[in-house]
Write a protein that holds these residues in place. Structure first.
Motif, PDB file in Angstrom:
ATOM      1  N   GLY A   1     -14.928 -30.571 -17.835  1.00 28.49           N
ATOM      2  CA  GLY A   1     -15.700 -30.600 -19.073  1.00 28.49           C
ATOM      3  C   GLY A   1     -15.331 -31.809 -19.904  1.00 28.49           C
ATOM      4  N   VAL A   2     -16.326 -32.539 -20.374  1.00 22.77           N
ATOM      5  CA  VAL A   2     -16.104 -33.687 -21.256  1.00 22.77           C
ATOM      6  C   VAL A   2     -16.649 -33.311 -22.622  1.00 22.77           C
ATOM      7  N   TYR A   3     -15.752 -33.139 -23.592  1.00 23.77           N
ATOM      8  CA  TYR A   3     -16.126 -32.572 -24.885  1.00 23.77           C
ATOM      9  C   TYR A   3     -16.186 -33.632 -25.976  1.00 23.77           C
ATOM     10  N   SER A   4     -17.270 -33.616 -26.718  1.00 25.32           N
ATOM     11  CA  SER A   4     -17.417 -34.435 -27.907  1.00 25.32           C
ATOM     12  C   SER A   4     -18.722 -34.032 -28.586  1.00 25.32           C
ATOM     13  N   SER A   5     -18.929 -34.488 -29.794  1.00 24.60           N
ATOM     14  CA  SER A   5     -20.134 -34.138 -30.530  1.00 24.60           C
ATOM     15  C   SER A   5     -21.342 -34.885 -29.987  1.00 24.60           C
ATOM     16  N   TRP A   6     -22.513 -34.461 -30.395  1.00 24.48           N
ATOM     17  CA  TRP A   6     -23.742 -35.150 -30.023  1.00 24.48           C
ATOM     18  C   TRP A   6     -23.659 -36.612 -30.459  1.00 24.48           C
TER      19      TRP A   6
ATOM     20  N   PHE B   1     -19.168 -42.302 -21.224  1.00 23.42           N
ATOM     21  CA  PHE B   1     -17.834 -42.031 -20.693  1.00 23.42           C
ATOM     22  C   PHE B   1     -17.916 -41.535 -19.252  1.00 23.42           C
ATOM     23  N   VAL B   2     -18.836 -40.622 -18.965  1.00 22.71           N
ATOM     24  CA  VAL B   2     -18.998 -40.107 -17.605  1.00 22.71           C
ATOM     25  C   VAL B   2     -19.408 -41.237 -16.660  1.00 22.71           C
ATOM     26  N   ASN B   3     -20.266 -42.129 -17.117  1.00 25.53           N
ATOM     27  CA  ASN B   3     -20.643 -43.278 -16.283  1.00 25.53           C
ATOM     28  C   ASN B   3     -19.434 -44.144 -15.957  1.00 25.53           C
ATOM     29  N   PHE B   4     -18.556 -44.325 -16.929  1.00 27.31           N
ATOM     30  CA  PHE B   4     -17.330 -45.097 -16.693  1.00 27.31           C
ATOM     31  C   PHE B   4     -16.449 -44.398 -15.660  1.00 27.31           C
ATOM     32  N   VAL B   5     -16.372 -43.071 -15.748  1.00 29.22           N
ATOM     33  CA  VAL B   5     -15.575 -42.292 -14.796  1.00 29.22           C
ATOM     34  C   VAL B   5     -16.124 -42.481 -13.382  1.00 29.22           C
ATOM     35  N   LEU B   6     -17.432 -42.363 -13.225  1.00 30.62           N
ATOM     36  CA  LEU B   6     -18.050 -42.503 -11.909  1.00 30.62           C
ATOM     37  C   LEU B   6     -17.879 -43.921 -11.357  1.00 30.62           C
ATOM     38  N   ASN B   7     -17.910 -44.895 -12.247  1.00 31.10           N
ATOM     39  CA  ASN B   7     -17.676 -46.274 -11.839  1.00 31.10           C
ATOM     40  C   ASN B   7     -16.307 -46.415 -11.193  1.00 31.10           C
TER      41      ASN B   7
ATOM     42  N   TYR C   1     -17.888 -30.970 -10.454  1.00 26.08           N
ATOM     43  CA  TYR C   1     -18.881 -30.958 -11.525  1.00 26.08           C
ATOM     44  C   TYR C   1     -18.336 -31.697 -12.741  1.00 26.08           C
ATOM     45  N   LEU C   2     -19.156 -32.568 -13.311  1.00 22.47           N
ATOM     46  CA  LEU C   2     -18.840 -33.234 -14.567  1.00 22.47           C
ATOM     47  C   LEU C   2     -19.848 -32.763 -15.606  1.00 22.47           C
ATOM     48  N   LEU C   3     -19.342 -32.097 -16.648  1.00 24.64           N
ATOM     49  CA  LEU C   3     -20.215 -31.474 -17.635  1.00 24.64           C
ATOM     50  C   LEU C   3     -19.930 -32.029 -19.027  1.00 24.64           C
TER      51      LEU C   3
ATOM     52  N   ILE D   1     -11.596 -32.295 -21.018  1.00 25.44           N
ATOM     53  CA  ILE D   1     -11.297 -33.618 -21.554  1.00 25.44           C
ATOM     54  C   ILE D   1     -11.938 -33.731 -22.934  1.00 25.44           C
ATOM     55  N   HIS D   2     -11.112 -33.834 -23.962  1.00 27.14           N
ATOM     56  CA  HIS D   2     -11.609 -34.016 -25.321  1.00 27.14           C
ATOM     57  C   HIS D   2     -11.594 -35.505 -25.648  1.00 27.14           C
ATOM     58  N   LEU D   3     -12.767 -36.087 -25.838  1.00 27.37           N
ATOM     59  CA  LEU D   3     -12.825 -37.514 -26.137  1.00 27.37           C
ATOM     60  C   LEU D   3     -12.224 -37.793 -27.512  1.00 27.37           C
ATOM     61  N   PRO D   4     -11.435 -38.871 -27.614  1.00 26.50           N
ATOM     62  CA  PRO D   4     -10.858 -39.225 -28.920  1.00 26.50           C
ATOM     63  C   PRO D   4     -11.961 -39.492 -29.934  1.00 26.50           C
TER      64      PRO D   4
END
Length: 314
Positions: free
Chosen positions: A49-54, A61-67, A221-223, A254-257
């Motif tokens: 889980g990748v957590y952050s506000s709208w 961030f997910v694109n960077f991870v996949l890269n 899964y990346l959510l 994962i809570h994004l800063p």
């Protein structure tokens, strides 16, 4: 004031894909997570889980991870990345079927050989079953061979695709798919974006699919989501404790800063100076502070800094 062409003022806002374009100091975290996932040795399904506000840059961030994940492999071990946006099918009664179709089609049209296509065919065969039975098992309920046979009679193509699978229960079919996926030399990465934009019942449905139906081996899964929105939606079904339910499904949270005001001010100043060099001194002194002070801050952050800062106009 010199008149500017509208084409110079406006650009389509899109998530970033190249970590070298990182403006929020998140590329390092994405690199670490991508390397960790690439070296994950377990064969069971993993949910991140990748957590952050709208608007806080979760998709970027997910694109960077996949890269970073892709950098860790060479063919034929390069992961198969599947992206599904359930919001495109919101308010549709076939959300579950659309998700399964996406998984199946991605395998069928990939260049991963006969085994991938065979798995795709089996997954595709499950789709009309869900359409016929109109439910998602919770918890996963085995379906007797008679009921399954009757369902497949209305969808003969499914019975044909899965061979003698119509005589098995759904759990057995699922196990067959999971076993086959576990034997592939590469992982399946599934990104499900915009879940926090769905209706409450649809959010619940997507998590049921991930937890009870599509928890196949060799899948990660990346959510990306707003945890507050999703937890509130799930609370209506799980005795007011949606967050506790979510914690049982998300194995790697994962809570994004958060973006600091100083970082945002620096970004705003830089972009304003780039856009309006003839007024850079005036803008530096006034505009960024005004943007941060007023209610325009949130919209500016969403549409300008995180996706394409040059969308700002005057």
């Amino acid at each position: 004031m010199q008149k500017r062409n509208l084409a110079q003022k406006f650009k389509v806002a899109e998530a970033l894909a190249d970590p070298t374009d990182d403006k929020l100091n998140r590329a390092t975290l994405a690199e670490e997570l991508g390397s960790t996932l690439a070296n994950f040795v377990g064969k069971e399904s993993l949910v991140v889980g990748v957590y952050s506000s709208w608007g806080d840059g979760k998709t970027t961030f997910v694109n960077f991870v996949l890269n970073q994940v892709n950098k860790q492999y060479k063919a034929p071990e390069t992961p198969l990345i599947i992206k599904f946006n359930p919001w495109q099918f919101s308010n549709h009664s076939d959300l579950a079927q659309q998700f399964l179709k996406q998984l199946a089609t991605s395998l069928l049209v990939s260049d991963r050989g006969a085994e991938a296509k065979k798995i795709g065919e089996k997954l595709l065969a499950i789709v009309p079953l869900f359409n016929a039975l109109k439910f998602i098992p919770e918890p996963f309920v085995q379906i007797g061979s008679y009921a399954l046979t009757q369902s497949f009679k209305t969808v003969g193509t499914a019975a044909k695709a899965i061979g003698d699978g119509f005589s098995k229960d759904l759990e057995t079919i699922k196990m067959d798919v999971s076993k086959a996926l576990g034997e592939l030399p590469y992982s399946i990465f599934v990104v499900i974006d915009d879940m926090d934009r769905l209706q409450d019942t649809e959010i619940k449905l997507m998590f049921q699919l991930i937890k009870s139906v599509c928890n196949f081996k060799n899948t990660i899964y990346l959510l990306p989501m707003d945890i507050e929105v999703v937890s509130t939606a799930l609370s209506s079904s799980y005795q007011g404790n949606g967050r506790a339910f979510l914690e049982k499904i998300i194995q790697v949270p994962i809570h994004l800063p958060k973006i600091t005001s100083s970082t945002l001010e620096t970004l705003i100043n830089t972009e304003l100076e780039s856009l309006f060099p003839e007024r850079s001194i005036e803008l530096k002194k006034q505009s960024s502070q005004e943007i941060l002070r007023t209610g325009f801050y949130s919209n500016f952050k969403i549409s300008v800094i995180l996706k394409d800062s040059s969308t700002f106009y005057y």
